[in-house]
Scaffold this active site. Sequence first.
Site, PDB file in Angstrom:
ATOM      1  N   HIS A 121       0.805  -1.221   0.000  1.00  0.00           N
ATOM      2  CA  HIS A 121       0.000   0.000   0.000  1.00  0.00           C
ATOM      3  C   HIS A 121       0.836   1.269   0.000  1.00  0.00           C
ATOM      4  O   HIS A 121       0.304   2.360  -0.165  1.00  0.00           O
ATOM      5  CB  HIS A 121      -0.919   0.002   1.229  1.00  0.00           C
ATOM      6  CG  HIS A 121      -1.701  -1.258   1.369  1.00  0.00           C
ATOM      7  ND1 HIS A 121      -1.369  -2.248   2.264  1.00  0.00           N
ATOM      8  CD2 HIS A 121      -2.776  -1.714   0.693  1.00  0.00           C
ATOM      9  CE1 HIS A 121      -2.219  -3.252   2.137  1.00  0.00           C
ATOM     10  NE2 HIS A 121      -3.075  -2.958   1.198  1.00  0.00           N
ATOM     11  N   GLU A 181      -2.980   3.127   2.032  1.00  0.00           N
ATOM     12  CA  GLU A 181      -2.580   3.739   0.768  1.00  0.00           C
ATOM     13  C   GLU A 181      -2.828   5.241   0.792  1.00  0.00           C
ATOM     14  O   GLU A 181      -1.987   6.032   0.333  1.00  0.00           O
ATOM     15  CB  GLU A 181      -3.349   3.096  -0.391  1.00  0.00           C
ATOM     16  CG  GLU A 181      -2.989   3.691  -1.736  1.00  0.00           C
ATOM     17  CD  GLU A 181      -3.861   3.182  -2.866  1.00  0.00           C
ATOM     18  OE1 GLU A 181      -4.082   3.957  -3.827  1.00  0.00           O
ATOM     19  OE2 GLU A 181      -4.324   2.022  -2.804  1.00  0.00           O
ATOM     20  N   HIS A 232      -7.160   4.521   5.357  1.00  0.00           N
ATOM     21  CA  HIS A 232      -6.577   3.451   4.552  1.00  0.00           C
ATOM     22  C   HIS A 232      -5.082   3.720   4.377  1.00  0.00           C
ATOM     23  O   HIS A 232      -4.650   4.850   4.166  1.00  0.00           O
ATOM     24  CB  HIS A 232      -7.262   3.374   3.190  1.00  0.00           C
ATOM     25  CG  HIS A 232      -6.936   2.136   2.411  1.00  0.00           C
ATOM     26  ND1 HIS A 232      -5.776   2.005   1.684  1.00  0.00           N
ATOM     27  CD2 HIS A 232      -7.604   0.963   2.257  1.00  0.00           C
ATOM     28  CE1 HIS A 232      -5.737   0.808   1.105  1.00  0.00           C
ATOM     29  NE2 HIS A 232      -6.847   0.164   1.444  1.00  0.00           N
ATOM     30  N   SER A 281     -10.081  -5.286   3.436  1.00  0.00           N
ATOM     31  CA  SER A 281      -9.678  -5.156   2.034  1.00  0.00           C
ATOM     32  C   SER A 281     -10.613  -4.189   1.316  1.00  0.00           C
ATOM     33  O   SER A 281     -11.784  -4.496   1.084  1.00  0.00           O
ATOM     34  CB  SER A 281      -9.706  -6.525   1.342  1.00  0.00           C
ATOM     35  OG  SER A 281      -9.591  -6.388  -0.056  1.00  0.00           O
ATOM     36  N   SER A 282     -10.095  -3.029   0.954  1.00  0.00           N
ATOM     37  CA  SER A 282     -10.924  -2.020   0.305  1.00  0.00           C
ATOM     38  C   SER A 282     -11.474  -2.516  -1.022  1.00  0.00           C
ATOM     39  O   SER A 282     -12.670  -2.366  -1.317  1.00  0.00           O
ATOM     40  CB  SER A 282     -10.102  -0.745   0.089  1.00  0.00           C
ATOM     41  OG  SER A 282     -10.843   0.217  -0.626  1.00  0.00           O
ATOM     42  N   CYS A 309       3.101  -1.369  -4.471  1.00  0.00           N
ATOM     43  CA  CYS A 309       2.611  -1.672  -5.814  1.00  0.00           C
ATOM     44  C   CYS A 309       3.023  -0.549  -6.762  1.00  0.00           C
ATOM     45  O   CYS A 309       2.864   0.636  -6.434  1.00  0.00           O
ATOM     46  CB  CYS A 309       1.090  -1.807  -5.801  1.00  0.00           C
ATOM     47  SG  CYS A 309       0.366  -2.021  -7.451  1.00  0.00           S
TER      48      CYS A 309
END
Length: 491
Positions: free
Chosen positions: A259, A311, A309, A405-406, A281
């Site tokens: 993330h 990320e 979140h 998990s989004s 990623c």
Amino acid sequence: MTRLVVCAALAIEARAVGRDVVRTGMGPAKARAAAGRLPEYEALAVAGCGGALDARLRPGDLFVATEVRGPSGTVLCRSAEALAGLLERTTGATVHRGPLVTTDHIVSGAERASLAASGALVADMESSVLAEAAGDRPFAVVRAIVDTPGRPLVGPATLTGGTAALRRLRTVGPALREWADATGPRRVLLAGPRSFCAGVERAIEIVERALDLHGPPVYVRKQIVHNTHVVDDLARRGAVFVDELDEVPPGSVTVFSAHGVAPAVRDEAGRRGLRVVDATCPLVSKVHAEARRYAASGHLVALIGHAGHEEVEGTLGEAPSSTVLVETPDDVASLPAGRPVAYLTQTTLAADEAGEVAAAITGRFPDAVGPHTDDICYATTNRQRAVAGVARDSDLVLVVGSANSSNSRRLVEVAEAHGTPAVLIDGPADIPLGRLAGARVVGLTAGASAPPSVLDAVVDALRGLGPVDAEERTVTVETTEFTLPKEVRTQ
């Protein structure tokens, strides 16, 4: 035809389980005779007391057999995990699952230890005979534990163990009926693509290679990807997951999750002398680069995403004085005017959700600029298109993925937006048996961080409820691959 027949060996067990329970009598011979007299049925369950072979089981615990071993071989109980999960949610009991062995006598002492060494957790005297009689029909075994290796059947603890077991048996009847109501033939529409994306595969391989190269422990900041099965598997192999870097010994090998992280985290890692391997990623890294570029050119960066979140936290950290989180179209009204505006998107959002917020931004700021290419990653988009396709033809959609998990949660929302009820499940134990009653077409997909093996286990559990006609519904074939960072390349 009777949908469910429940068998119990003794009258006291039958009374505890509920009404209309068939008493078989104790032992294989009596069970075989009773099997020949059963009414026609669609599903067969065995319920009663059992003896634990493993010391981890306690009197009053429940046990659900994943397979039944007997003189004629082994019968798999494919829906065991789904039934065990239901019992955990509805009875409050500790529920064990594993192999059961049927013998023609009560086992004790050395024989109990020998059977335990074979991997069996519980012994009884009837289930294998009844499992053979069930044939291809759904079959389940639920035993309440009476005796254990440390508390043998003939001894002072027998009374208290029996009382605890019978009390627990009184709670299993509703779950067995719910399990039986979920049985029957059905079609399963498999959305494709599903499960791991290239970024998740890369992140997991990075941790695996770091463990191979350096040996455990390898520290991972946050969950490498948002899936409990992946995290638990890597933890068993020596990965240590931490929330913050101050939990990592100086100089240790440390992996940043898929993330991404803020620059401040990288700086802290440098100060602590950590040997960092970055598993961010590449599509997330692209968003980070865009945030830096827009901020450097004087833009106010509106980041479309969800607060908290990982990320989002990492992207906000790239240019904190120039970046504002926008979660809903209503949030756009509070954006300050006077600066050119650019917008970016968390990669795991639903396309429709992100599009509504982006439209609100361009509606208020007509000159606002967005990313050169969509920030929502190809895998997220593909899985949302695929689940939309199967949702239209399904009575119920199951999405395999963990609660944090989004992208998995977005798949549930997409299915529901197409008018089909959907449920997020972490694995077979979460299969909503009550929702399956009457659902003869089930759509099935998995989030980008969910292992294919878990989805396969869900399909197997559904087969344990009746014949399954599985149909692939693929909207595209993914070929994207990402290179590994130099720190873990072996060539």
